[in-house]
Design an enzyme around this catalytic site. Sequence first.
Site, PDB file in Angstrom:
ATOM      1  N   LEU C  95       0.827  -1.212   0.000  1.00  0.00           N
ATOM      2  CA  LEU C  95       0.000   0.000   0.000  1.00  0.00           C
ATOM      3  C   LEU C  95       0.862   1.264   0.000  1.00  0.00           C
ATOM      4  CD1 LEU C  95      -2.216  -1.622   2.694  1.00  0.00           C
ATOM      5  CD2 LEU C  95      -3.028  -1.121   0.375  1.00  0.00           C
ATOM      6  N   PRO C  96       0.277   2.408  -0.415  1.00  0.00           N
ATOM      7  CA  PRO C  96       1.104   3.604  -0.617  1.00  0.00           C
ATOM      8  C   PRO C  96       1.696   4.225   0.651  1.00  0.00           C
ATOM      9  CG  PRO C  96      -1.075   3.885  -1.632  1.00  0.00           C
ATOM     10  CD  PRO C  96      -1.107   2.591  -0.894  1.00  0.00           C
ATOM     11  N   ASN C 100      -3.060   4.261   4.773  1.00  0.00           N
ATOM     12  CA  ASN C 100      -3.684   3.157   4.053  1.00  0.00           C
ATOM     13  C   ASN C 100      -3.472   1.841   4.786  1.00  0.00           C
ATOM     14  OD1 ASN C 100      -2.124   4.969   1.698  1.00  0.00           O
ATOM     15  ND2 ASN C 100      -4.335   4.733   1.438  1.00  0.00           N
ATOM     16  N   THR C 126       6.132   0.722   2.252  1.00  0.00           N
ATOM     17  CA  THR C 126       7.187   1.452   2.956  1.00  0.00           C
ATOM     18  C   THR C 126       6.522   2.489   3.847  1.00  0.00           C
ATOM     19  OG1 THR C 126       8.828   1.145   1.229  1.00  0.00           O
ATOM     20  CG2 THR C 126       9.159   3.006   2.697  1.00  0.00           C
ATOM     21  N   LYS C 201      15.380  -0.166   5.251  1.00  0.00           N
ATOM     22  CA  LYS C 201      15.104   0.515   3.994  1.00  0.00           C
ATOM     23  C   LYS C 201      15.257   2.027   4.128  1.00  0.00           C
ATOM     24  CE  LYS C 201      12.283   1.431   0.154  1.00  0.00           C
ATOM     25  NZ  LYS C 201      11.037   1.279  -0.579  1.00  0.00           N
ATOM     26  N   LYS C 276       9.503  11.446  -0.088  1.00  0.00           N
ATOM     27  CA  LYS C 276       8.635  10.690   0.829  1.00  0.00           C
ATOM     28  C   LYS C 276       9.476   9.837   1.790  1.00  0.00           C
ATOM     29  CE  LYS C 276       5.786   6.677   1.315  1.00  0.00           C
ATOM     30  NZ  LYS C 276       5.677   5.296   0.840  1.00  0.00           N
TER      31      LYS C 276
END
Lengths: 334, 334, 334, 334
Positions: C95-96, C100, C126, C201, C276
Amino acid sequence: MLCCFCASLRRCSIDCWGHSMLLCSRSMASKTPVGFIGLGNMGSPMAKNLLRHGYPVIATDVFPESCKELQDEGAQILDSPAEVADKADRIITMLPSSPNVIEVYTGPNGILKKVKKGTLLIDSSTIDPSVSKEMALAAEKMGAVFMDAPVSGGVGAASLAKLTFMVGGVEEEYTAAQELLTCMGANVVYCGQVGTGQAAKICNNMLLAIGMIGTAETMNLGIRLGLDPKLLAQILNMSSGRCWSSDSYNPVPGVMEGVPSGNNYQGGFGTTLMAKDLGLAQHTATNTKTPVPLGSLAHQIYRVMCARGYANKDFSSVFQFLREQEDEPEKKGD
Amino acid sequence: MLCCFCASLRRCSIDCWGHSMLLCSRSMASKTPVGFIGLGNMGSPMAKNLLRHGYPVIATDVFPESCKELQDEGAQILDSPAEVADKADRIITMLPSSPNVIEVYTGPNGILKKVKKGTLLIDSSTIDPSVSKEMALAAEKMGAVFMDAPVSGGVGAASLAKLTFMVGGVEEEYTAAQELLTCMGANVVYCGQVGTGQAAKICNNMLLAIGMIGTAETMNLGIRLGLDPKLLAQILNMSSGRCWSSDSYNPVPGVMEGVPSGNNYQGGFGTTLMAKDLGLAQHTATNTKTPVPLGSLAHQIYRVMCARGYANKDFSSVFQFLREQEDEPEKKGD
Amino acid sequence: MLCCFCASLRRCSIDCWGHSMLLCSRSMASKTPVGFIGLGNMGSPMAKNLLRHGYPVIATDVFPESCKELQDEGAQILDSPAEVADKADRIITMLPSSPNVIEVYTGPNGILKKVKKGTLLIDSSTIDPSVSKEMALAAEKMGAVFMDAPVSGGVGAASLAKLTFMVGGVEEEYTAAQELLTCMGANVVYCGQVGTGQAAKICNNMLLAIGMIGTAETMNLGIRLGLDPKLLAQILNMSSGRCWSSDSYNPVPGVMEGVPSGNNYQGGFGTTLMAKDLGLAQHTATNTKTPVPLGSLAHQIYRVMCARGYANKDFSSVFQFLREQEDEPEKKGD
Amino acid sequence: MLCCFCASLRRCSIDCWGHSMLLCSRSMASKTPVGFIGLGNMGSPMAKNLLRHGYPVIATDVFPESCKELQDEGAQILDSPAEVADKADRIITMLPSSPNVIEVYTGPNGILKKVKKGTLLIDSSTIDPSVSKEMALAAEKMGAVFMDAPVSGGVGAASLAKLTFMVGGVEEEYTAAQELLTCMGANVVYCGQVGTGQAAKICNNMLLAIGMIGTAETMNLGIRLGLDPKLLAQILNMSSGRCWSSDSYNPVPGVMEGVPSGNNYQGGFGTTLMAKDLGLAQHTATNTKTPVPLGSLAHQIYRVMCARGYANKDFSSVFQFLREQEDEPEKKGD
């Protein structure tokens, strides 16, 4: 000259003009000539004010055409700084940057080639304070006295004799310098040993840049969070966030009148000039091993702005630079 | 309450105390109880000021011992926010951070479990504006009204009822909120929709931090360049570099009296608290995609200071942090 | 899966495809269905790779049209995460952003409404590691197991099953997760407790951004100082300045082939996406009180770039952003 | 000299020593003397390597005691740079900073006072490239040739003739310079016109500093988020976050062996030296109007570290500087 010292970009509210004219005309009879080197946008009106106060002016500039206007007003024009030094024992220089100052003082046709003992040299250029110190040492070897006296205030203030001078040099010579500087400015402040005039100017402009970018960021953030810009400015100005950029030169269009933000960032103090002054601050900070993290970042931001098309806008345009572009596709997607 | 709005860390010069006591005692007969949740260093004196203005107070805190003092002054102490909400239709909350606010409002024993329709909820905690908005939505679902009203001013201002409140929420309810807030503060400013009170406070403190670090860098640079600190402060304060940190809270020891820099950076506004507020500014800037380069670097500098032993010193100690340590070996060699 | 772990944006040189197909087809007979929620640009090819490895897939997405392609390839499409949870005991989500994920897991029709005891939940989005931890706690309460497994590699790597997964969660469940993840990626790395996949990450991408901006600044400075860009890159890459951005993804057009700088910064990893990820790094750094001065400034630079028209260009376009604009008037005058 | 060019602080793995000794002894008979000015920690072992290769050395230093050791090994010691220039037509200089270089070349007893036509002047100091250009111009006027050839590698590499030289100057003279430089170093790289040797070194060290601070921030953040430092380093090094500081000089104690972080940041490349090089980068960036936001912030961070007691520690100690102090009271409270 009774008005307060303001050093700001905005005009001081007290008009000292009439008073100073009166004061100066009285002593006109006995005036000896003053040398003036550097007749650019700033130097030319400054030299004219000396003429108006009754001082004979002997001037020169690398560009002969820059001299014509002053010649028409009665100044004597010579070919080189050395020749000016040969004729005048008080010389004012107003040049764009350090290399020009070095050339005009110590070059092959420079002032120091023919300077007379006891000559008073006043440099109003904005340069690295360490270059001012070098020039002072070189002048001292020739028996002359060098003072740095950079100005605050732009072309308008130069024309109206409303500049502020920050003066560094031997205290005993300060009165002699003051006599000339008050003809060209509304405020003259003695800062200490040679180089401190430059130091004061550089310090002020570094804090000014930090305050301006900080104000632009803060106003932008507040607007995004739903605050009305005028109300936010009002709250900041009554609170601990207050600074000159928020209360006298607000960068958000519509918040204040009579400032460049209300005129598409035309006029005022250009981004290129601010970047130059921040470069000087950076140089002196590096040379004295002084950490200036925000000053340094401010320098970088104005440098990027110069690279992105803001070179000739007023330095308050940083608000526009940081703001989201209109019709920015990212806003719709993401 | 006639005095100007100051929001600064320094005390407002006009004493509104006598006047407000007079005003409030008149209407004491008809007062309904006010709920108060969070009796820490700030909440406790705030609640006492409500008592002094004649409001019966029904209070609670997670730490029962925090309640004793207020109980001795006449407040009724209950076991949970839910119970307070059951008895009072005006409730003030004063809590350390967002998670506490979420728990006190929406937790298993939270206010919203038993809140009555039409209740006015005023949160004076300093938190993320987006959490304020969430709480407002949750309150609205239960028929209650939520306003954010963070304060400016520390424990001293809380005791003296000299706080400044920045209020966000539905405009129609502002008068009702104002009635209570003026008992605890000298200034109450309406900022707009819910969350804008927080936004105003965060914005002010971000610009304050930038101005303070900028002033510290500038003063340090000027001193290294040979300027006298008092003279430099004077020049800045009359010029475009002027800001609250330079003219009202100068970080250099010896420049001003009555500020933390003159007292080894004791008292005042701690570096940890400034780092917390800058963290909130960072969060809101990240969430709204607003670039705040100087605000962000200011945050990092105060964060490093917390890691290097400055956590409990006043935030003006950044001057000491940036300054060369005495007896620093590097200065001798290099 | 024998090839080295690369996590880079560039493709790993070893083709593991044939091998894994072989491996998987052997165990195809006994496969139970896998749930898949989020069929966007990344999720859709990932789910297809599960189908190709013989796993029946039960999927859903908020946009019904996103499901068609997968349905054509044999997946069963349901109406909500809750329904998927009712049918599958292994579920992958892609999911974004954090909100979400919260909705899909804990919302009114979320997974946790109908999740079966012992279900394995793998989130490849992420997001903020603290949200991963919250989801893990919520899942645990229902008797399910949650792991975070964000990916490195873009849409191309997703299609070719060449993603890298960084996995956080209970070690005992790692083998079960690995079985599914190896169908979609070339590398799976176990990082530790829940949230550490996200942490790994975020950390990598923060250092990547710093290295990229640093490389862009350095190459630009060297070019201005008269160095040939290819020679400078060569010197850096053999020296201590070497980094992935200088030796594998050089941002200067003409220095390397097959990278976005050679293609007008098209393709690659968009500035918006980098901004982001840096926002997530900033959030976690703020929450853990960790100073990240360069990471924070990198975030601000990418944020300004988004505001200045670089949102959809590859993140190596920072070289272009910092470089002097051609025909820049400032260069001529000054 | 066959080994690869490494320019790194770590030693190159290929031993070129035996080969070069062989090569040089053959041509020993015909060697003319080489001048060497500046016999400090670096210059002294460099000059010795010239002696070992059979070159008669004529040397000088401002501190007579620095010359003794070299005199014992057979060098002739003279009183001033001018006298050296009178006797040698190939001269190498190795001095601490720009003012020393200016003095040694253009001072009253400087090289250029007595330099012979056709003399080759090689300056291995690390200085501002613009000073190198000035010296080249001044030398040209006297009919001499000036090249800049700053080194990478410390005192150890100087002793072992394992330095890397980055050379700027007229290409036709490069072979002549190379003959001498290969006696003192393992790698000699031609970079372009005069000043580009300095430019290459400055660029490399700026990117090195950015990579080191970035690595320190990232490792610290990852550790706070629960990642094992060794695992995190491994992930970064296989991913796009990889850089020399993460894979060859990791700043976190315990992650790698044989680096300063494993030895309480003793040895290696001192923070003061890095701050000096970043100061040069800053100067050249300011002078060429090149924005270097991260390079500039890196400079400020190392500058603050010098002021806070890290001056003599290896530059990887930035990890320790950024990390939370142990027993930090803030961690318990807040």
